[in-house]
Design a protein around this motif. Structure first.
Motif, PDB file in Angstrom:
ATOM      1  N   THR A  98      12.415  39.329   0.741  1.00  0.00           N
ATOM      2  CA  THR A  98      12.800  40.321   1.747  1.00  0.00           C
ATOM      3  C   THR A  98      14.317  40.378   1.912  1.00  0.00           C
ATOM      4  O   THR A  98      14.919  41.450   1.958  1.00  0.00           O
ATOM      5  N   ARG A  99      14.934  39.205   1.984  1.00  0.00           N
ATOM      6  CA  ARG A  99      16.390  39.167   2.181  1.00  0.00           C
ATOM      7  C   ARG A  99      17.128  39.718   0.962  1.00  0.00           C
ATOM      8  O   ARG A  99      18.160  40.371   1.091  1.00  0.00           O
ATOM      9  N   VAL A 100      16.614  39.464  -0.228  1.00  0.00           N
ATOM     10  CA  VAL A 100      17.227  39.997  -1.444  1.00  0.00           C
ATOM     11  C   VAL A 100      17.176  41.519  -1.440  1.00  0.00           C
ATOM     12  O   VAL A 100      18.162  42.206  -1.770  1.00  0.00           O
ATOM     13  N   ILE A 101      16.043  42.086  -1.030  1.00  0.00           N
ATOM     14  CA  ILE A 101      15.898  43.541  -0.998  1.00  0.00           C
ATOM     15  C   ILE A 101      16.818  44.146   0.049  1.00  0.00           C
ATOM     16  O   ILE A 101      17.477  45.178  -0.180  1.00  0.00           O
ATOM     17  N   VAL A 102      16.909  43.512   1.227  1.00  0.00           N
ATOM     18  CA  VAL A 102      17.783  44.015   2.285  1.00  0.00           C
ATOM     19  C   VAL A 102      19.246  43.975   1.838  1.00  0.00           C
ATOM     20  O   VAL A 102      20.016  44.917   2.081  1.00  0.00           O
ATOM     21  N   GLU A 103      19.637  42.905   1.161  1.00  0.00           N
ATOM     22  CA  GLU A 103      21.015  42.814   0.675  1.00  0.00           C
ATOM     23  C   GLU A 103      21.298  43.904  -0.353  1.00  0.00           C
ATOM     24  O   GLU A 103      22.405  44.470  -0.389  1.00  0.00           O
ATOM     25  N   ALA A 104      20.326  44.207  -1.201  1.00  0.00           N
ATOM     26  CA  ALA A 104      20.502  45.286  -2.172  1.00  0.00           C
ATOM     27  C   ALA A 104      20.675  46.634  -1.474  1.00  0.00           C
ATOM     28  O   ALA A 104      21.492  47.462  -1.900  1.00  0.00           O
ATOM     29  N   VAL A 124      11.585  45.822  10.993  1.00  0.00           N
ATOM     30  CA  VAL A 124      12.905  45.319  11.345  1.00  0.00           C
ATOM     31  C   VAL A 124      13.107  43.961  10.691  1.00  0.00           C
ATOM     32  O   VAL A 124      12.256  43.074  10.802  1.00  0.00           O
ATOM     33  N   VAL A 125      14.236  43.814  10.016  1.00  0.00           N
ATOM     34  CA  VAL A 125      14.645  42.538   9.432  1.00  0.00           C
ATOM     35  C   VAL A 125      16.046  42.239   9.954  1.00  0.00           C
ATOM     36  O   VAL A 125      17.004  42.921   9.588  1.00  0.00           O
ATOM     37  N   GLY A 126      16.154  41.246  10.829  1.00  0.00           N
ATOM     38  CA  GLY A 126      17.449  40.954  11.434  1.00  0.00           C
ATOM     39  C   GLY A 126      17.916  42.111  12.294  1.00  0.00           C
ATOM     40  O   GLY A 126      17.210  42.562  13.199  1.00  0.00           O
ATOM     41  N   ASN A 127      19.099  42.629  11.984  1.00  0.00           N
ATOM     42  CA  ASN A 127      19.657  43.752  12.744  1.00  0.00           C
ATOM     43  C   ASN A 127      19.398  45.098  12.080  1.00  0.00           C
ATOM     44  O   ASN A 127      20.036  46.096  12.444  1.00  0.00           O
ATOM     45  N   TYR A 128      18.490  45.139  11.089  1.00  0.00           N
ATOM     46  CA  TYR A 128      18.298  46.373  10.331  1.00  0.00           C
ATOM     47  C   TYR A 128      16.828  46.802  10.344  1.00  0.00           C
ATOM     48  O   TYR A 128      15.918  45.969  10.298  1.00  0.00           O
ATOM     49  N   LEU A 129      16.639  48.114  10.386  1.00  0.00           N
ATOM     50  CA  LEU A 129      15.322  48.705  10.231  1.00  0.00           C
ATOM     51  C   LEU A 129      15.235  49.255   8.814  1.00  0.00           C
ATOM     52  O   LEU A 129      16.067  50.081   8.410  1.00  0.00           O
ATOM     53  N   VAL A 130      14.256  48.784   8.043  1.00  0.00           N
ATOM     54  CA  VAL A 130      14.061  49.241   6.671  1.00  0.00           C
ATOM     55  C   VAL A 130      13.178  50.478   6.709  1.00  0.00           C
ATOM     56  O   VAL A 130      11.985  50.389   7.013  1.00  0.00           O
ATOM     57  N   ASP A 174      14.908  47.209  -9.318  1.00  0.00           N
ATOM     58  CA  ASP A 174      15.741  46.735 -10.425  1.00  0.00           C
ATOM     59  C   ASP A 174      16.864  45.844  -9.923  1.00  0.00           C
ATOM     60  O   ASP A 174      17.194  44.817 -10.552  1.00  0.00           O
ATOM     61  N   ALA A 175      17.467  46.212  -8.782  1.00  0.00           N
ATOM     62  CA  ALA A 175      18.556  45.410  -8.222  1.00  0.00           C
ATOM     63  C   ALA A 175      18.038  44.045  -7.765  1.00  0.00           C
ATOM     64  O   ALA A 175      18.733  43.025  -7.911  1.00  0.00           O
ATOM     65  N   ALA A 176      16.836  43.996  -7.199  1.00  0.00           N
ATOM     66  CA  ALA A 176      16.284  42.733  -6.707  1.00  0.00           C
ATOM     67  C   ALA A 176      15.813  41.828  -7.840  1.00  0.00           C
ATOM     68  O   ALA A 176      15.775  40.602  -7.681  1.00  0.00           O
ATOM     69  N   ARG A 177      15.482  42.392  -9.010  1.00  0.00           N
ATOM     70  CA  ARG A 177      14.977  41.588 -10.138  1.00  0.00           C
ATOM     71  C   ARG A 177      16.034  40.657 -10.689  1.00  0.00           C
ATOM     72  O   ARG A 177      15.724  39.683 -11.370  1.00  0.00           O
ATOM     73  N   ALA A 178      17.302  40.938 -10.391  1.00  0.00           N
ATOM     74  CA  ALA A 178      18.364  40.037 -10.852  1.00  0.00           C
ATOM     75  C   ALA A 178      18.262  38.683 -10.163  1.00  0.00           C
ATOM     76  O   ALA A 178      18.812  37.688 -10.668  1.00  0.00           O
ATOM     77  N   TYR A 179      17.553  38.622  -9.024  1.00  0.00           N
ATOM     78  CA  TYR A 179      17.429  37.378  -8.263  1.00  0.00           C
ATOM     79  C   TYR A 179      15.983  36.904  -8.161  1.00  0.00           C
ATOM     80  O   TYR A 179      15.724  35.708  -8.015  1.00  0.00           O
ATOM     81  N   ILE A 180      15.027  37.833  -8.185  1.00  0.00           N
ATOM     82  CA  ILE A 180      13.609  37.509  -8.062  1.00  0.00           C
ATOM     83  C   ILE A 180      12.903  37.960  -9.332  1.00  0.00           C
ATOM     84  O   ILE A 180      12.827  39.169  -9.619  1.00  0.00           O
ATOM     85  N   GLY A 181      12.404  37.008 -10.109  1.00  0.00           N
ATOM     86  CA  GLY A 181      11.759  37.366 -11.364  1.00  0.00           C
ATOM     87  C   GLY A 181      10.311  37.800 -11.222  1.00  0.00           C
ATOM     88  O   GLY A 181       9.767  38.487 -12.093  1.00  0.00           O
TER      89      GLY A 181
END
Length: 648
Positions: A322-328, A367-373, A344-351
């Motif tokens: 989840t955090r990897v996707i939010v950072e992307a 909601v994840v942290g201060n963000y709504l996805v 594709d962006a998240a696959r660089a960190y999560i295989g």
């Protein structure tokens, strides 16, 4: 994630119906162009609704299917019930009476707007499906526990009767329901709308909590303000009460309460440390706590919203993905990004692509942290897209909270449950405490001010006020028409032609051809006001006040577009009691309470068995949980009896 409507109605609502978007329903142009009076706008809206049966006997009803979230699917139903005066059990509106709107004339129709609860909607669908016989008289209007229930009189005055958010069992938050209601009132061009503010959060009255913190009730964010106070409370009294509690110095509270209650100094010290600025008064403290609450995420939000019992990945792995996707998505700078690009962006960190697919499917609108996805299907490309929305700044006044400041490190160790626990403790000990310690010195002002704020429950918002809508001169002139603001003045033939002292109905827009005569104006006014008001069904215009004109004179040659005109007349039918056509009715009750109240404000009252004057039971020391005495004498009559000479 399907809603209760989707689960039940898929089997029982075997018909095609249009689906509307909940988040913009009521805006001008959606689902229809609202460019007329309230009565005209509501007729346009109902033309798009699905006509329903078995909701309310003898009352026309419509439903609208509203899409709250597309993926995952979540729909609700909005019901609109038209209540003609002939079907009303009570002609007079008690809400108008308690608000001081008793001088308004009784309308021919009311319109109920209802978002039903799960149980009520299920009962309706069972009734529609034949599981419940129509003789059971399922009545949506009389049912209790709706998510929202509002009433409009056909002249544009309205009352919001209830709002039940998530604590009341709703799938919608209270603020979402209020935004929906506010859009309806604005779009339909309501005049004035009232509500009875009894909203609570974990046993804390919000009109008191938000009044102390923000100088306005929770409903104030939508423009609702002081309407009328109970127990003789006036607007200056209410404002002074708020200022009194807001300005209470925290050092005074610690001085008087610190020795007997060690928790209060600890709590005050905790939030003073976290705050980026000095907290001096009680108002500062509650304001900061409510603002800080919006920054603190719900505990275990990832676990509770994404990880399901059947999930084959551990909560830790789901949280990491989840955090990897939010950072992307952060790197996209709040732009919409296709699902494939995010993956594709998240696959660089999560295989593990299965884990990514699972999280992407479950993460939308959470909601994840201060963000709504946010997740939405692009209407052009038909591709799923994701976007982040920063929800940390819920209140515009929160700019004083610097999240990255070193003093704010404490907030990461503070949870929302802990904050709510602290707030509830302070609320009970300071604002609601009736112990003798609260009657010492300056603290004695708090219980008195608290009671005044809690006695102010009737709030009002003015949407369009006196004028139904603004006239666009050029548009009507091009169409060969002119528009005037008109109202009527009712005479009572049974009282020697003396003018009634009741208020006139609000102005209505009357549209005429440019070559219309005053006789045609009179006919149009008669038609309009007969259609609106129950007591004017036989109204006949006799003259036009402040204008000496003939019936054959052209209106356009005497008055200007947008001018206000008062037409005077009376009811043609004999035997009409004009007093009964107003919301207050024939009220012979005399109210004279020690608190200063001179009218019925909806609170429990008792009348003296000698003078028959009504007073609040609370003001004569009769608790609400105690039954009324069989015989009651007011203090004035008691004194008179005491001084009477004794019988021989």
């Amino acid at each position: 994630m399907m809603s209760y409507l989707d689960l039940i109605s898929s089997k029982k609502r075997k018909r095609e119906e249009r689906v509307f978007r909940f988040k913009i329903f009521g805006e001008n142009g959606y689902p229809v162009e609202f460019d007329g009076s309230f009565q005209q706008n509501i007729k346009k809206l109902l033309e798009l609704g699905h006509f329903e049966r078995n909701i309310c006997s003898r009352m026309p009803s419509w439903s609208f299917k509203l899409e709250v979230i597309r993926q995952p699917s979540f729909h609700i139903l909005l019901f609109v019930v038209e209540e003609p005066i002939e079907a009303s059990l009570e002609h007079h509106c008690k809400h108008c009476q308690y608000l001081g709107w008793g001088q308004n004339m009784i309308c021919n129709r009311k319109y109920h707007f209802v978002l039903p609860s799960k149980d009520i909607e299920a009962a309706f669908l069972n009734c529609q499906d034949g599981a419940i016989s129509t003789k059971d008289n399922f009545n949506l209007v009389q049912s209790r526990g709706h998510l929202m229930h509002g009433i409009f009189h056909s002249n544009g005055f309205g009352h919001l009767l209830c709002v039940n958010g998530m604590e009341g069992g709703s799938n919608l938050a209270g603020c979402q329901i209020m935004e929906f209601w506010d859009r309806l009132c604005t779009g339909l061009r309501a005049r004035k709308v009232s509500l009875n503010d009894i909203s609570q959060k974990r046993s804390m009255e919000l009109r008191l909590l938000h009044g102390v913190a923000f100088s306005e009730p929770w409903f104030g964010r939508w423009g609702y303000k002081f309407g009328r106070g109970s127990f003789g409370v006036t607007q200056p009294m209410h404002q002074k009460a708020i200022e009194t509690i807001q300005g209470m110095p925290l050092c005074i509270l610690v001085h008087y309460l610190g020795n007997s209650n060690h928790h209060i100094p600890v709590i005050l010290s905790r939030y003073q440390t976290v705050s980026d600025h000095s907290l001096v008064t009680l108002g500062d403290l509650f304001r900061f706590m409510l603002e800080l609450k919006t920054h603190l995420p719900e505990e275990n939000c990832v676990d509770s919203h994404i990880v399901k019992p059947t999930c084959r990945w551990s909560p830790k792995r789901v949280e990491m993905a989840t955090r990897v996707i939010v950072e992307a998505l952060k790197r996209a700078e709040f732009r919409w990004v296709s699902r494939q690009d995010v993956r594709d962006a998240a696959r660089a960190y999560i295989g593990d692509t299965g884990l990514l697919d699972f999280v992407l499917k479950s993460l939308g609108n959470h909601v994840v942290g201060n963000y709504l996805v946010r997740r939405c299907l692009n209407p052009v490309t038909k591709v799923l897209e994701y976007c982040l929305e920063d929800v940390s700044n819920v209140h515009p006044e929160q700019q004083g909270l610097v999240i990255n400041n070193s003093k704010m490190k404490g907030r990461y160790r503070m949870t929302r449950p802990q904050l709510m626990k602290d707030m509830l403790y302070l609320y009970r000990c300071i604002l609601k405490d009736q112990k003798p310690t609260m009657n010492q010195g300056i603290l004695s002002a708090i219980p008195a001010a608290t009671r005044i704020i809690l006695d102010t429950k009737y709030l009002v918002k003015e949407y369009n006020g006196e004028l139904p809508w603004k006239i666009h001169h050029t548009g009507h002139e091009e169409a060969g028409k002119m528009t005037l603001y008109c109202t009527v003045f009712l005479r009572d033939k049974q009282e020697s032609n003396e003018v009634m002292k009741k208020a006139m109905p609000p102005l209505e827009c009357i549209t005429l051809k440019n070559n219309a005569t005053f006789n045609e104006l009179k006919l149009e006014v008669e038609r309009k006001f007969r259609e609106l008001y129950w007591g004017l069904k036989s109204f006949v215009v006799e003259s036009i006040m402040n204008l000496n004109v003939k019936g054959t004179d052209l209106v356009s040659e005497v008055v200007e577009v947008g001018q206000k005109i008062v037409l005077e007349g009376s009811n043609a039918e004999s035997g009409t009691i004009n007093e009964l056509i107003y919301e207050c009715g024939v009220n012979n009750r005399v109210v004279d309470c020690a608190c200063g109240a001179k009218e019925d404000d909806g609170e429990r009252m008792i009348s003296c068995d000698i003078c028959e004057v009504w007073q609040h039971s609370r003001c004569v020391q009769i608790p609400n949980n105690q039954e009324m005495p069989p015989i009651f004498l007011c203090s004035r009559c008691e004194k008179e009896i005491m001084i009477l000479p004794s019988m021989p």
